[in-house]
Structures are given as structure tokens and as C-alpha cells.
Design a protein around this motif. Structure first.
Motif, PDB file in Angstrom:
ATOM      1  N   ILE A   9      40.767 -35.747 -84.387  1.00  0.00           N
ATOM      2  CA  ILE A   9      39.727 -35.247 -83.496  1.00  0.00           C
ATOM      3  C   ILE A   9      39.117 -33.999 -84.118  1.00  0.00           C
ATOM      4  O   ILE A   9      39.827 -33.048 -84.461  1.00  0.00           O
ATOM      5  N   ALA A  10      37.819 -33.996 -84.253  1.00  0.00           N
ATOM      6  CA  ALA A  10      37.126 -32.848 -84.825  1.00  0.00           C
ATOM      7  C   ALA A  10      37.138 -31.698 -83.825  1.00  0.00           C
ATOM      8  O   ALA A  10      37.222 -31.902 -82.612  1.00  0.00           O
ATOM      9  N   ALA A  11      37.022 -30.484 -84.326  1.00  0.00           N
ATOM     10  CA  ALA A  11      37.069 -29.299 -83.466  1.00  0.00           C
ATOM     11  C   ALA A  11      35.964 -29.309 -82.420  1.00  0.00           C
ATOM     12  O   ALA A  11      36.166 -28.878 -81.289  1.00  0.00           O
ATOM     13  N   ASN A  12      34.790 -29.819 -82.781  1.00  0.00           N
ATOM     14  CA  ASN A  12      33.695 -29.823 -81.814  1.00  0.00           C
ATOM     15  C   ASN A  12      33.830 -30.940 -80.779  1.00  0.00           C
ATOM     16  O   ASN A  12      33.054 -31.012 -79.845  1.00  0.00           O
ATOM     17  N   GLU A  13      34.815 -31.817 -80.919  1.00  0.00           N
ATOM     18  CA  GLU A  13      35.078 -32.856 -79.930  1.00  0.00           C
ATOM     19  C   GLU A  13      36.151 -32.431 -78.940  1.00  0.00           C
ATOM     20  O   GLU A  13      36.420 -33.126 -77.979  1.00  0.00           O
ATOM     21  N   VAL A  30      53.025 -26.837 -68.740  1.00  0.00           N
ATOM     22  CA  VAL A  30      51.861 -27.729 -68.687  1.00  0.00           C
ATOM     23  C   VAL A  30      50.884 -27.388 -69.813  1.00  0.00           C
ATOM     24  O   VAL A  30      50.334 -28.283 -70.462  1.00  0.00           O
ATOM     25  N   ILE A  31      50.660 -26.125 -70.074  1.00  0.00           N
ATOM     26  CA  ILE A  31      49.748 -25.703 -71.144  1.00  0.00           C
ATOM     27  C   ILE A  31      50.234 -26.240 -72.491  1.00  0.00           C
ATOM     28  O   ILE A  31      49.448 -26.762 -73.289  1.00  0.00           O
ATOM     29  N   LYS A  32      51.528 -26.150 -72.746  1.00  0.00           N
ATOM     30  CA  LYS A  32      52.070 -26.661 -74.011  1.00  0.00           C
ATOM     31  C   LYS A  32      51.858 -28.166 -74.132  1.00  0.00           C
ATOM     32  O   LYS A  32      51.510 -28.660 -75.201  1.00  0.00           O
ATOM     33  N   GLU A  33      52.041 -28.896 -73.039  1.00  0.00           N
ATOM     34  CA  GLU A  33      51.839 -30.349 -73.070  1.00  0.00           C
ATOM     35  C   GLU A  33      50.365 -30.691 -73.267  1.00  0.00           C
ATOM     36  O   GLU A  33      50.030 -31.623 -74.001  1.00  0.00           O
ATOM     37  N   LEU A  34      49.480 -29.968 -72.621  1.00  0.00           N
ATOM     38  CA  LEU A  34      48.047 -30.208 -72.813  1.00  0.00           C
ATOM     39  C   LEU A  34      47.650 -29.951 -74.268  1.00  0.00           C
ATOM     40  O   LEU A  34      46.901 -30.725 -74.863  1.00  0.00           O
ATOM     41  N   TYR A  35      48.168 -28.876 -74.833  1.00  0.00           N
ATOM     42  CA  TYR A  35      47.828 -28.531 -76.213  1.00  0.00           C
ATOM     43  C   TYR A  35      48.376 -29.572 -77.197  1.00  0.00           C
ATOM     44  O   TYR A  35      47.733 -29.887 -78.199  1.00  0.00           O
ATOM     45  N   LYS A  36      49.551 -30.130 -76.908  1.00  0.00           N
ATOM     46  CA  LYS A  36      50.146 -31.132 -77.796  1.00  0.00           C
ATOM     47  C   LYS A  36      49.296 -32.392 -77.918  1.00  0.00           C
ATOM     48  O   LYS A  36      49.405 -33.112 -78.899  1.00  0.00           O
ATOM     49  N   THR A  37      48.443 -32.663 -76.939  1.00  0.00           N
ATOM     50  CA  THR A  37      47.600 -33.856 -77.023  1.00  0.00           C
ATOM     51  C   THR A  37      46.604 -33.749 -78.164  1.00  0.00           C
ATOM     52  O   THR A  37      46.115 -34.762 -78.646  1.00  0.00           O
ATOM     53  N   GLY A  38      46.271 -32.523 -78.583  1.00  0.00           N
ATOM     54  CA  GLY A  38      45.297 -32.335 -79.653  1.00  0.00           C
ATOM     55  C   GLY A  38      43.859 -32.426 -79.183  1.00  0.00           C
ATOM     56  O   GLY A  38      42.940 -32.434 -79.992  1.00  0.00           O
ATOM     57  N   HIS A  39      43.648 -32.483 -77.878  1.00  0.00           N
ATOM     58  CA  HIS A  39      42.296 -32.650 -77.343  1.00  0.00           C
ATOM     59  C   HIS A  39      41.697 -31.358 -76.801  1.00  0.00           C
ATOM     60  O   HIS A  39      40.621 -31.391 -76.212  1.00  0.00           O
ATOM     61  N   CYS A  40      42.396 -30.224 -76.946  1.00  0.00           N
ATOM     62  CA  CYS A  40      41.844 -28.996 -76.368  1.00  0.00           C
ATOM     63  C   CYS A  40      42.061 -27.791 -77.268  1.00  0.00           C
ATOM     64  O   CYS A  40      42.994 -27.738 -78.063  1.00  0.00           O
ATOM     65  N   ASN A  41      41.137 -26.848 -77.112  1.00  0.00           N
ATOM     66  CA  ASN A  41      41.259 -25.517 -77.698  1.00  0.00           C
ATOM     67  C   ASN A  41      41.501 -24.563 -76.534  1.00  0.00           C
ATOM     68  O   ASN A  41      40.683 -24.505 -75.615  1.00  0.00           O
ATOM     69  N   VAL A  42      42.579 -23.822 -76.560  1.00  0.00           N
ATOM     70  CA  VAL A  42      42.837 -22.839 -75.515  1.00  0.00           C
ATOM     71  C   VAL A  42      42.046 -21.590 -75.879  1.00  0.00           C
ATOM     72  O   VAL A  42      42.326 -20.930 -76.872  1.00  0.00           O
ATOM     73  N   VAL A  43      41.019 -21.292 -75.077  1.00  0.00           N
ATOM     74  CA  VAL A  43      40.117 -20.183 -75.403  1.00  0.00           C
ATOM     75  C   VAL A  43      40.310 -18.977 -74.503  1.00  0.00           C
ATOM     76  O   VAL A  43      39.864 -17.879 -74.841  1.00  0.00           O
ATOM     77  N   MET A  49      33.118 -15.329 -69.828  1.00  0.00           N
ATOM     78  CA  MET A  49      33.270 -16.480 -70.726  1.00  0.00           C
ATOM     79  C   MET A  49      32.807 -17.808 -70.154  1.00  0.00           C
ATOM     80  O   MET A  49      33.083 -18.851 -70.736  1.00  0.00           O
ATOM     81  N   SER A  50      32.135 -17.817 -69.056  1.00  0.00           N
ATOM     82  CA  SER A  50      31.794 -19.075 -68.392  1.00  0.00           C
ATOM     83  C   SER A  50      31.108 -20.076 -69.317  1.00  0.00           C
ATOM     84  O   SER A  50      31.397 -21.269 -69.269  1.00  0.00           O
ATOM     85  N   ASN A  51      30.220 -19.587 -70.173  1.00  0.00           N
ATOM     86  CA  ASN A  51      29.488 -20.500 -71.066  1.00  0.00           C
ATOM     87  C   ASN A  51      30.348 -21.018 -72.223  1.00  0.00           C
ATOM     88  O   ASN A  51      29.943 -21.930 -72.925  1.00  0.00           O
ATOM     89  N   GLU A  52      31.550 -20.475 -72.441  1.00  0.00           N
ATOM     90  CA  GLU A  52      32.437 -20.917 -73.514  1.00  0.00           C
ATOM     91  C   GLU A  52      33.540 -21.848 -73.018  1.00  0.00           C
ATOM     92  O   GLU A  52      34.345 -22.328 -73.811  1.00  0.00           O
ATOM     93  N   ILE A  53      33.595 -22.096 -71.717  1.00  0.00           N
ATOM     94  CA  ILE A  53      34.683 -22.863 -71.110  1.00  0.00           C
ATOM     95  C   ILE A  53      34.169 -24.217 -70.652  1.00  0.00           C
ATOM     96  O   ILE A  53      33.165 -24.302 -69.962  1.00  0.00           O
ATOM     97  N   ASP A  54      34.880 -25.292 -71.052  1.00  0.00           N
ATOM     98  CA  ASP A  54      34.547 -26.644 -70.604  1.00  0.00           C
ATOM     99  C   ASP A  54      35.409 -27.079 -69.421  1.00  0.00           C
ATOM    100  O   ASP A  54      34.952 -27.794 -68.536  1.00  0.00           O
ATOM    101  N   ALA A  55      36.679 -26.688 -69.440  1.00  0.00           N
ATOM    102  CA  ALA A  55      37.618 -27.122 -68.413  1.00  0.00           C
ATOM    103  C   ALA A  55      38.597 -25.998 -68.112  1.00  0.00           C
ATOM    104  O   ALA A  55      38.787 -25.088 -68.921  1.00  0.00           O
ATOM    105  N   VAL A  56      39.225 -26.097 -66.941  1.00  0.00           N
ATOM    106  CA  VAL A  56      40.141 -25.054 -66.490  1.00  0.00           C
ATOM    107  C   VAL A  56      41.441 -25.699 -66.015  1.00  0.00           C
ATOM    108  O   VAL A  56      41.415 -26.696 -65.289  1.00  0.00           O
TER     109      VAL A  56
END
Length: 140
Positions: A42-46, A62-75, A110-117
Motif C-alpha cells: 500500500i502506497a503512503a498516499n493510499e 486497538v491503536i497497535k492492531e489498527l497500525y498493524k494492518t498497514g492501512h493507516c498513518n497515525v498523525v 489538524m482537521s484538514n490533515e485527518i481522514d479518520a478518528v
């Protein structure tokens, strides 16, 4: 023994037709096991830019499990006990994530830098953070 039936009733016709259709359908599928393909990189922009509210205890798991999927950047990381012993592990794991004590300030900056919470707070404080997230159009 009679090899050819001169008269076929409706039940026999439906039974034989069903067996034939099932056989043809199954013959279309490859029933041999195939090796699993490699997961797609998965590319960084995806990736989804994720903000985390409540980063200690269960939230950390939960944060560790979400990060392990490789689908998110914790910002962004937000917790009222930022720096307490139960939040240090996540703070160290994501040193480049911006840190906040108040989720309202996090959204202001940071609202404009966040996709999901992700909200991992106790029930009494979950509602306010969740409603503000959704009102800003963030996936929750």
C-alpha cells in the motif's frame, strides 16, 4: 434390465436436469488449492491519516492492531493523561504524531490533515469526541 427409458416423467426430468446443471457448474470451478498471493503493498498516499483519542490501556491495544494492518498513518495522538505511564508506549511508537491534551484543539489545528478518528475513551467522554469527529466529516 432396460437401458433406454421410453417414457420420462416430470420428476425424473427435473432430477436429471438438476444433476446435469450442478455438474456443469462445478466443472467451471478450479477445485485445486492454489498458493496464496502476496499481499499488495500500500502506497503512503493510499493510507488513512488517523487521529487517536484515548491512547492508554485498551486504546493502546486497538491503536497497535489498527497500525498493524498497514492501512493507516497515525498523525495525531490525544489523551488527557498524555505522558502518564499507560500512554508512554504509544507515544514512543509514534514519535512523529502531533500530541494533544484536548481533542477540540487537535481538530482546530489538524482537521484538514485527518481522514479518520479512533476514539478509545471511557463511555462518559466518548460521545463528545465522536460527535465532533462526525460533524467535521471524519470517519470514525
Amino acid at each position: 434390465m432396460q437401458l433406454i427409458q421410453k417414457h420420462m416423467d416430470r420428476r425424473d426430468f427435473l432430477k436429471n436436469g438438476s444433476l446435469l446443471a450442478g455438474g456443469l457448474l462445478l466443472s467451471k470451478f478450479d477445485l485445486q488449492a492454489k498458493p496464496k498471493s502476496k499481499p499488495r503493498k500500500i502506497a503512503a498516499n493510499e493510507k488513512v491519516n488517523l487521529a487517536c483519542i484515548g491512547i492508554g490501556n485498551r486504546g493502546a491495544d486497538v491503536i497497535k492492531e489498527l497500525y498493524k494492518t498497514g492501512h493507516c498513518n497515525v498523525v495525531a495522538l490525544c489523551d488527557t493523561d498524555m505522558g502518564a505511564t499507560h500512554t508512554l508506549e504509544i507515544m514512543k511508537k509514534f514519535p512523529n504524531a502531533k500530541q494533544f491534551l484536548d481533542f477540540r484543539q487537535m481538530f482546530d489545528k489538524m482537521s484538514n490533515e485527518i481522514d479518520a478518528v479512533f476514539v478509545g475513551t471511557p463511555d462518559h467522554s466518548h460521545f463528545a469526541a465522536s460527535m465532533l469527529s462526525m460533524s467535521l466529516g471524519k470517519h470514525l
